[in-house]
Write a protein that holds these residues in place. Structure first.
Motif: not given
Length: 334
Positions: A73-87
């Motif tokens: 419950s309450g799972v957080q999804v967040f995006n951190l894009p950059g350098a094809s996934g390596t950031v």
């Protein structure tokens, strides 16, 4: 017209809890649960590229099912894009010991860790589970002179540098690795391939429809609407067996080419987590995989069930890492 993928992403985004800031520190409260039958709490799942991407869709589907089935419950999804996934990969490695965080990833991050010269590597992470596979497709515009894979390969071998192949990923990504492996399988030097990189299927498709490419190589799901509309033709799919959604499309093996290629997606955790923390992730994802809700999502998205967890996924990841590194070294990219 909104694509099926865009519509599903919108729906999933509405039910997922999204962390607005990708720069937040590790959660202060080490919440738990799961061991006594109660939902696991406090989990965070990072997506190392933009909302609406394949990784984003997978992550939000995973969290939706986990929450709908009371696994978490309450799972957080967040995006951190950059350098094809390596950031995102570097952020994950920096979260050493944080058993509440994990990252959605796949074949593209394996390649990017080399082409981006990332200091953080996937061998630094804790493998949790491989979730799905998705076959690729070799597609041409409806009026292409190439009616079969044999037609295409014959022309390609005559002048590989003349025929442009497009993909929706940068060098090292799955759409780049697919035509390179296809070239090797038919006797063309990968270095001679004229690969044109596009920023995802949204940019790749107009190039195919506009006859700017001899053929495109990407996940078959990127083209389903256009295939049904008769705008593009599939010369072959790259799976071991024919795909239900594309019943008339032969496999590469059916076309006499000894190659099977699948793009896969999985989840890894930071280094240095405890055995119990790893078990929480593995057990939670195993229960999710076994649910009828997840099986329904597999069918809905055309994903192939490829669930492998824990140490078995670690072995697979090591093998993939070496295979990709060897191919990119041959191309002078690693």
């Amino acid at each position: 017209m909104r694509s099926r993928r865009a519509a599903l992403v919108g729906a999933l985004a509405a039910v997922s809890m999204i962390a607005v800031s990708a720069c937040g520190a590790t959660a202060d409260k080490e919440e738990s649960g799961g061991g006594d039958g109660k939902p696991v709490t406090g989990l965070r799942l990072m997506v190392p590229n933009t909302p609406g991407s394949g990784y984003d869709l997978t992550a939000r589907t995973v969290t939706q099912v986990m929450q709908d089935t009371d696994i978490a419950s309450g799972v957080q999804v967040f995006n951190l894009p950059g350098a094809s996934g390596t950031v995102g990969l570097q952020r994950l490695v920096n979260e050493k010991g944080n058993g509440k965080m994990a990252m959605q990833m796949g074949l593209g991050v394996v390649g990017a860790s080399y082409t981006s010269k990332s200091e953080a590597t996937l061998t630094d992470t804790t493998p949790v589970a491989k979730l799905i596979e998705e076959a690729g497709a070799i597609v041409v515009p409806k009026d292409s002179p190439y009616k079969t894979m044999d037609d295409l390969v014959t022309a390609w071998k005559k002048d590989p540098k003349k025929l442009a192949v497009g993909g929706g990923s940068s060098p090292g990504g799955p759409d780049h690795l697919l035509p390179m492996q296809l070239a090797k399988a038919v006797g063309i030097k990968p270095k001679d391939v004229n690969y044109v990189s596009y920023d995802g299927g949204g940019e790749l498709l107009p190039a195919i429809l506009g006859n700017k490419l001899a053929f495109g190589a990407s996940g078959f799901g990127e083209f389903l609407d256009q295939i049904e509309a008769g705008q593009v033709r599939v010369l072959a799919v790259t799976s071991e067996k024919p795909i239900d959604a594309l019943k008339d499309a032969p496999t590469l093996k059916d076309s006499g080419i000894d190659l099977v290629f699948t793009n896969w997606r999985g989840i890894v955790a930071p280094p240095g987590i405890t055995a119990e923390q790893k078990k929480t992730w593995v057990d939670s994802l195993t229960r999710m995989h076994d649910s009828k809700e997840w099986q329904a999502q597999l069918e809905k998205n055309g994903w192939v069930d490829a669930f492998v967890a824990g140490d078995d996924f670690g072995t697979f990841l090591t093998e993939q890492d070496k295979a990709v590194a060897d191919l990119l070294a041959e191309l002078g990219l690693a």
